[in-house]
Design an enzyme around this catalytic site. Structure first.
Site, short mmCIF file in Angstrom:
data_model
loop_
_atom_site.label_atom_id
_atom_site.label_comp_id
_atom_site.label_asym_id
_atom_site.label_seq_id
_atom_site.Cartn_x
_atom_site.Cartn_y
_atom_site.Cartn_z
N VAL A 181 3.48 3.23 2.63
CA VAL A 181 3.64 4.68 1.55
C VAL A 181 3.81 5.61 1.51
O VAL A 181 4.11 6.85 0.78
CB VAL A 181 1.89 4.90 0.61
CG1 VAL A 181 1.52 5.18 -0.12
CG2 VAL A 181 1.50 2.81 1.17
N GLU A 186 -5.90 7.87 -7.33
CA GLU A 186 -5.39 6.53 -8.43
C GLU A 186 -4.86 5.59 -7.68
O GLU A 186 -5.01 4.26 -7.92
CB GLU A 186 -4.03 7.19 -8.77
CG GLU A 186 -3.68 6.44 -10.54
CD GLU A 186 -4.24 5.58 -11.08
OE1 GLU A 186 -5.26 6.81 -12.01
OE2 GLU A 186 -4.63 5.08 -10.83
N VAL A 236 -6.37 2.02 -6.17
CA VAL A 236 -6.13 0.47 -7.29
C VAL A 236 -5.68 -0.01 -7.51
O VAL A 236 -4.73 0.73 -8.51
CB VAL A 236 -7.98 0.51 -7.89
CG1 VAL A 236 -8.32 -1.35 -8.92
CG2 VAL A 236 -9.09 1.05 -7.43
N GLY A 244 -2.20 -0.29 -6.88
CA GLY A 244 -0.85 0.05 -6.87
C GLY A 244 -0.38 0.78 -7.85
O GLY A 244 -0.51 2.50 -8.20
N GLU A 292 -2.08 -5.69 4.11
CA GLU A 292 -2.50 -4.93 5.28
C GLU A 292 -2.34 -5.16 6.23
O GLU A 292 -1.65 -5.52 6.83
CB GLU A 292 -3.79 -5.10 5.08
CG GLU A 292 -4.43 -4.85 3.63
CD GLU A 292 -4.15 -3.59 3.02
OE1 GLU A 292 -4.50 -2.47 3.72
OE2 GLU A 292 -3.52 -3.16 2.18
N LYS A 329 -11.17 -3.08 -3.55
CA LYS A 329 -10.73 -2.64 -5.20
C LYS A 329 -11.85 -2.51 -6.28
O LYS A 329 -11.98 -1.68 -6.71
CB LYS A 329 -9.93 -2.49 -5.58
CG LYS A 329 -8.39 -2.52 -4.32
CD LYS A 329 -7.44 -3.52 -4.66
CE LYS A 329 -6.15 -2.90 -3.94
NZ LYS A 329 -4.97 -3.65 -3.63
N GLY A 341 3.10 -2.25 -2.21
CA GLY A 341 4.37 -1.84 -2.23
C GLY A 341 4.80 -0.05 -2.13
O GLY A 341 4.39 0.44 -2.90
N1 HSE Z 1 -2.88 -5.05 0.32
C1 HSE Z 1 -2.37 -4.28 -0.38
C2 HSE Z 1 -2.24 -5.66 -1.82
C3 HSE Z 1 -1.83 -3.36 -0.39
O1 HSE Z 1 -1.58 -6.43 -1.16
O2 HSE Z 1 -2.75 -5.83 -3.05
C4 HSE Z 1 -2.10 -2.43 -2.66
O3 HSE Z 1 -3.37 -1.83 -1.94
#
Ligand code: HSE
Length: 414
Positions: A12, A124, A127, A129, A185, A200, A298
């Site tokens: 990120v 933001e 949750v 992405g 993760e 989330k 991503g």
């Molecule tokens: N590991 C998380 C997912 C990354 O796959 O949704 C994004 O929060």
């Protein structure tokens, strides 16, 4: 001129720097002033990057730099992210984070610290992405009572389930691919065991209902026990299996908050959400159902949400009054055993007819399911809506009577 610092140059963090460079002119126009990434904190060396001179290993270089007004925390994990973020807020620097673990554990406290210092704590990207969901929830939908939120909140598990269902890819290969694509993760157990989706839904529930919901109070079940047999039964029932995070306000003021795999009808708006995509349904009393859909993980999708927050904090003159919740210091989540839901159950028994009779005795009128090549000793069915305690007790009773229960998956009606 706004100068920012980025904590962490992983998937990120590198995406944030890339996006700030790639879309620089538009970002400057929207922020109303020049925006510069001044410092990047990372313990690793990146000598070949054109911006190698911006790296530091010492957080004090950022904290004590009065020119830096915005700190972007994209390191992940609770520590030292929590200490770094709190210190930045106390130095009157606004903070933008994608760190769901941090927000789910410390959100109420950090929002209060931001307010005391008249700066902002925005998240933001924590949750969904790249999907806008935090801002719509506390701004665009502010006139609603939020009845319920249900969503596919983890890109990695949705990607794995899709690959297993569509391409018969093994769980391990699908997970490896998700890791290569930068979705998972650092410890992918947080994805497959449901902890990431739990964090989330806790953030969304806290924001929607104004009270901090702690992950440790939320019943969480991942996807590791899902088999291709369950997938086939879901198909014969007319649906698919998805990992769902859900939160609902109950009449007594408590909240139902849970994460678990569920049978979802093919007609549901959540059923067609595949691959790394996330989908979040928000049921407002005025709007009815509103569904948010997009890439849930991503590099650039997540960086998009982070940089949008950066633009907003640069423009802000005070703490945002609607992005807030309080810590009630009590468990606001109801015990899931007291709630009611239908279940799909798959079992094996030497005598199938006997097992079917026992099932009816335990659960009442059940809907029997079939699948291609089902073994003679296997039965599968969907129960009526019953309390989870009753279903749990009945499964124990079946086991005591030599009926081996292989799967029990909730059936949701969205
Ligand atoms: N590991 C998380 C997912 C990354 O796959 O949704 C994004 O929060």
């Amino acid at each position: 001129m706004a100068k920012i610092a980025v904590l962490g140059h992983g998937v990120v963090g590198s995406g944030v720097v890339e996006l700030c460079h790639k879309n620089h002119a538009g970002i400057v126009k929207k922020a109303g002033q020049e925006v510069e990434v001044k410092r990047i904190l990372d313990l690793r060396e990146f000598p070949d990057l054109p911006y190698a001179d911006k790296f530091t290993k010492n957080y004090d270089d950022i904290l004590n730099d009065d020119e830096i007004s915005v700190v972007v925390e994209v390191m992940g994990g609770l520590n030292p992210a929590y200490e770094y973020v709190k210190a930045a807020l106390n130095k009157k620097k606004s903070v933008v984070t994608s760190n769901k673990e941090l927000v789910a554990a410390k959100g109420a406290e950090l929002l209060a610290v931001a307010k005391e210092n008249n700066v902002n704590f925005f998240f933001e990207a924590s949750v969904g992405g790249g999907i806008p969901i935090i801002r719509p929830l506390h701004q665009c939908l502010a006139a609603n009572e939020i009845k319920e939120i249900a969503g596919i909140l983890n890109g990695t598990t949705n990607f794995i389930l899709t690959k297993m269902i569509r391409e018969q890819m093994s769980f391990e290969d699908a997970l490896k691919l998700a890791q290569q694509l930068g979705y998972a993760e650092r410890n992918p157990a947080a994805d497959v065991e449901g902890a990431d989706a739990c964090r989330k839904i806790c953030i969304l529930a806290s924001l929607a209902y104004g009270m901090h919901v702690y992950p440790e109070n939320v019943y969480t079940e991942g996807i590791t026990k899902i088999t291709l047999e369950d997938v086939a039964y879901a198909d014969s029932w007319g649906g698919v299996i998805k990992l769902i995070g859900r939160a609902k306000a109950l009449d007594d003021g408590k909240l139902l908050v849970m994460v678990h795999p569920a049978f979802i009808s093919s007609d549901s708006q959540l059923a067609g959400i595949d691959d790394v995509f996330n989908g979040i349904m928000v049921r407002g009393d005025a709007t009815g159902d509103v569904v948010f859909y997009g890439k849930g993980a991503g590099k650039l999708p997540t960086a998009s949400a982070v940089v949008a927050d950066v633009i907003d904090v640069i423009k802000a003159t005070k703490t945002n009054p609607t992005l807030t919740w309080v810590d009630t210091h009590e468990n606001v989540v109801v015990d899931h055993m007291q709630t009611s839901v239908a279940f799909y159950i798959r079992c094996v028994a030497a005598d199938g007819a006997f097992a079917e009779k026992l099932a009816e005795q335990c659960f009442g009128k059940v809907q029997m399911l079939s699948r291609p090549d089902m073994p003679r000793e296997e039965i599968a069915f969907v129960t009526p809506e019953l309390s989870e305690q009753k279903v749990y007790d009945s499964i124990q009773y079946l086991k005591e009577n030599n009926v081996d229960v292989l799967s029990a998956i909730r059936v949701l009606d969205y």
